[in-house]
Design a protein around this motif. Sequence first.
Motif, PDB file in Angstrom:
ATOM      1  N   ASP A 654       0.832  -1.214   0.000  1.00 20.06           N
ATOM      2  CA  ASP A 654       0.000   0.000   0.000  1.00 20.06           C
ATOM      3  C   ASP A 654       0.860   1.255   0.000  1.00 20.06           C
ATOM      4  OD1 ASP A 654      -3.019  -1.006   1.163  1.00 20.06           O
ATOM      5  OD2 ASP A 654      -1.311  -2.294   1.539  1.00 20.06           O
ATOM      6  N   ASP A 655       1.946   1.238   0.793  1.00 16.66           N
ATOM      7  CA  ASP A 655       2.845   2.401   0.867  1.00 16.66           C
ATOM      8  C   ASP A 655       3.498   2.665  -0.480  1.00 16.66           C
ATOM      9  OD1 ASP A 655       2.275   2.610   3.569  1.00 16.66           O
ATOM     10  OD2 ASP A 655       3.966   1.351   4.161  1.00 16.66           O
ATOM     11  N   CYS A 656       3.950   1.599  -1.149  1.00 17.42           N
ATOM     12  CA  CYS A 656       4.616   1.754  -2.448  1.00 17.42           C
ATOM     13  C   CYS A 656       3.663   2.339  -3.483  1.00 17.42           C
ATOM     14  CB  CYS A 656       5.147   0.405  -2.936  1.00 17.42           C
ATOM     15  SG  CYS A 656       6.524  -0.227  -1.964  1.00 17.42           S
ATOM     16  N   ILE A 657       2.420   1.856  -3.501  1.00 17.40           N
ATOM     17  CA  ILE A 657       1.447   2.343  -4.482  1.00 17.40           C
ATOM     18  C   ILE A 657       1.092   3.804  -4.201  1.00 17.40           C
ATOM     19  CG2 ILE A 657      -0.988   2.092  -5.154  1.00 17.40           C
ATOM     20  CD1 ILE A 657      -0.460  -0.961  -5.086  1.00 17.40           C
ATOM     21  N   VAL A 666       5.568  -0.218  -9.675  1.00 14.62           N
ATOM     22  CA  VAL A 666       5.831  -1.139  -8.568  1.00 14.62           C
ATOM     23  C   VAL A 666       5.932  -2.539  -9.150  1.00 14.62           C
ATOM     24  CG1 VAL A 666       4.983  -2.125  -6.410  1.00 14.62           C
ATOM     25  CG2 VAL A 666       4.582   0.283  -6.902  1.00 14.62           C
ATOM     26  N   GLU A 667       7.052  -3.209  -8.879  1.00  8.48           N
ATOM     27  CA  GLU A 667       7.240  -4.597  -9.304  1.00  8.48           C
ATOM     28  C   GLU A 667       6.753  -5.505  -8.174  1.00  8.48           C
ATOM     29  OE1 GLU A 667      10.832  -7.767 -10.313  1.00  8.48           O
ATOM     30  OE2 GLU A 667      11.315  -5.690  -9.828  1.00  8.48           O
ATOM     31  N   VAL A 668       5.769  -6.344  -8.478  1.00  9.26           N
ATOM     32  CA  VAL A 668       5.147  -7.201  -7.466  1.00  9.26           C
ATOM     33  C   VAL A 668       5.478  -8.659  -7.765  1.00  9.26           C
ATOM     34  CG1 VAL A 668       2.966  -7.908  -6.406  1.00  9.26           C
ATOM     35  CG2 VAL A 668       3.242  -5.566  -7.207  1.00  9.26           C
ATOM     36  N   ARG A 674       9.246  -4.205  -5.181  1.00  4.79           N
ATOM     37  CA  ARG A 674      10.270  -3.205  -5.513  1.00  4.79           C
ATOM     38  C   ARG A 674       9.636  -2.075  -6.309  1.00  4.79           C
ATOM     39  NH1 ARG A 674      12.189  -8.067  -7.599  1.00  4.79           N
ATOM     40  NH2 ARG A 674      13.623  -9.211  -6.227  1.00  4.79           N
ATOM     41  N   MET A 675      10.261  -0.904  -6.254  1.00  5.71           N
ATOM     42  CA  MET A 675       9.830   0.229  -7.077  1.00  5.71           C
ATOM     43  C   MET A 675      10.924   0.555  -8.077  1.00  5.71           C
ATOM     44  SD  MET A 675       7.987   2.713  -4.256  1.00  5.71           S
ATOM     45  CE  MET A 675       9.247   2.536  -3.012  1.00  5.71           C
ATOM     46  N   LEU A 676      10.527   1.011  -9.261  1.00  8.02           N
ATOM     47  CA  LEU A 676      11.502   1.335 -10.299  1.00  8.02           C
ATOM     48  C   LEU A 676      10.984   2.474 -11.164  1.00  8.02           C
ATOM     49  CD1 LEU A 676      11.201  -1.098 -13.286  1.00  8.02           C
ATOM     50  CD2 LEU A 676       9.780  -1.442 -11.280  1.00  8.02           C
TER      51      LEU A 676
END
Length: 685
Positions: A654-657, A666-668, A674-676
């Motif tokens: 949730d924080d990443c999104i 966001v890579e799930v 991970r974020m990129l």
Amino acid sequence: MEMAIGFQTQLKSSSSFGHFSGRNPNRSPSLSSLHLPKQILGRTFPSSQTVKILSKLAARSGSSNLTAIKCSVSSTTETTTVGKKNQLMTRRDVRNIAIVAHVDHGKTTLVDAMLKQSKVFRDNQFVEERIMDSNDLERERGITILSKNTSIFYKDTKINIIDTPGHSDFGGEVERVLNMVEGVLLVVDSVEGPMPQTRFVLKKALEFGHAVVVVVNKIDRPSARPDYVINSTFELFIELNATDEQCDFQAIYASAIKGKAGLSADNLADDLGPLFEAIVRCIPEPTIDKDGALQMLVTNTEYDEHKGRIAIGRLHAGVLQRGMDVKVCTSEETCRYSKISELFVFENFSRAPVETVEAGDICAVCGIGDIMIGETIADKSAGKPLPAIKVEEPTVKMSFSINTSPFVGREGKYVTSRNLRDRLYRELERNLAMKVEEGETADTFIVSGRGTLHITILIENMRREGYEFMVGPPKVINKKVDDKLFEPFEIATVEVPEEYMGPVVELLGKRRGQMFDMQGLGSEGTSLIKYKIPTRGLLGLRNAILTASRGTAILNTVFDSYGPWAGDISTRDQGSLVAFEGGTTTSYALSSSQERGQLFVSPGMEVYKGQIVGIHQRPGDLSLNVCKKKAATNIRSNKEQTVILDTPLTYSLDDCIEYIQEDELVEVTPSSIRMLKNPKFGKKK
């Protein structure tokens, strides 16, 4: 023309809001003798609203000759069915109710207590808390995500209970199940009173014409204020244009965690007996056409490895039998034929097989492999479809695409676009409030939902099932009306301690929020502020509010309406720290990198080029090398330098999104998030 009202009198606590003590029922009440809700005292209303409130209050005050739990709604239901005796009849042995409430007001705990006191479980049987929250995600997050059915027996009456989600993002679940019931238990916190989701679910229930029993829960809280809560709820009924019968609701005071209920706040029984009595008396019996052609609207589906797809719904007319040939319809023109292989009803906490089900009961049907929510199971020859279920439109969308990072395929089981497409379209079969569309490329899909949490739960379920994919930032779904741009607005309610009020108000103001109400919450030292704010302004707001209030604020939102475009909103002031080289992170590189901002990575982690490894302390992105190794030379220092690293930030899904911007993804995967930076944006520049 406006009229200011200010009376000294106040409403005394009563078993039902409309029952006034010591009043002559034959005398029409004068204006000065009315006991007005506390919100009305000293406030200014338009004359039409004032007249409406006064007339409702007068009607309720004139009903003082009613008994403690005699409900006008149930008596009305009985009289309306008398004229239709030749066609319709009522089943007095069944009640169908949905339990609705704002998130964390205690409805699942109340269902627990009802199940235990109706002897569903053995005395020595171990039972977990929140029995109905059977999903792993529900237990972890402490919220109800999917609506679930159960039933109990009270004396000679079977009570079918549907536990519904309390979060506004899952409002589609509530809208579906309201088709199956004749009444609702509206659970309201004894301190907070009606909250945004309370308004949403109550509005839907009133539109269906359902009877409402108000349960003031958590009455044992030290700062409980039952008078205020009942008054606020009554005012909400009036605002939502409830009928006179609906406004004459029965109030029950309860402590769900202790399993007690009563007709007054200071006199609770030792069990939930008064609540069960109120359900039997105040919730109307199902009105059925027993001899009519078979009709059952499918409002929920489940899947069993052995039985296949199971359709759940309420039988509106006729009799359903095991082995019966039926017609499945979406409309008059589109029908197909099928056969019922197995038939179940809900008894206590399980499904019990039966041979026949009569109209008015809720049942589960097996044997129709392609059944969908909203379809009607009808009589083979004379059956006609029921009106389809309508749910409100989605307000937020996100892009789903296949994983294209250098780490693709390392951790996931399903990685292709075909896997992704099949899973997303399978979700549509049971999630009516969600939409899936093809994206710009063959491996991209646009998923629309009621809010970010609605889509985030889907993402979390998919990664646990072994899927590996990428998601883009959430975007609101705008509309164009007469060449003018309209965007969704939501009502945001923030409960915050007074010492942190300033930063929170400033934060909401920056995001184009407009305050329309503020009130104190008594002895707990917190204030409740209400804003109308664009949905865009809510993206990333939860974390910002928690930071500004040192983790003490509680934010709740519910969709309000579409309004004119509010202007530009800046949701993030800081840029990202981006790795420009792949490899394994080192303490040496991180010690110098942490001076640039807060990091997400620790020593020994594998990263790739373009991965976001931290938050920059200034606006704009900064590329750095977190894999740099210390040069190996033959020059030795007398003392080795000790490297002290800050604790890295740990961001949930949730924080990443909430964090990512337009040019980020966001890579799930099943084991990592991970974020990129989005490589397609780099090419466009």
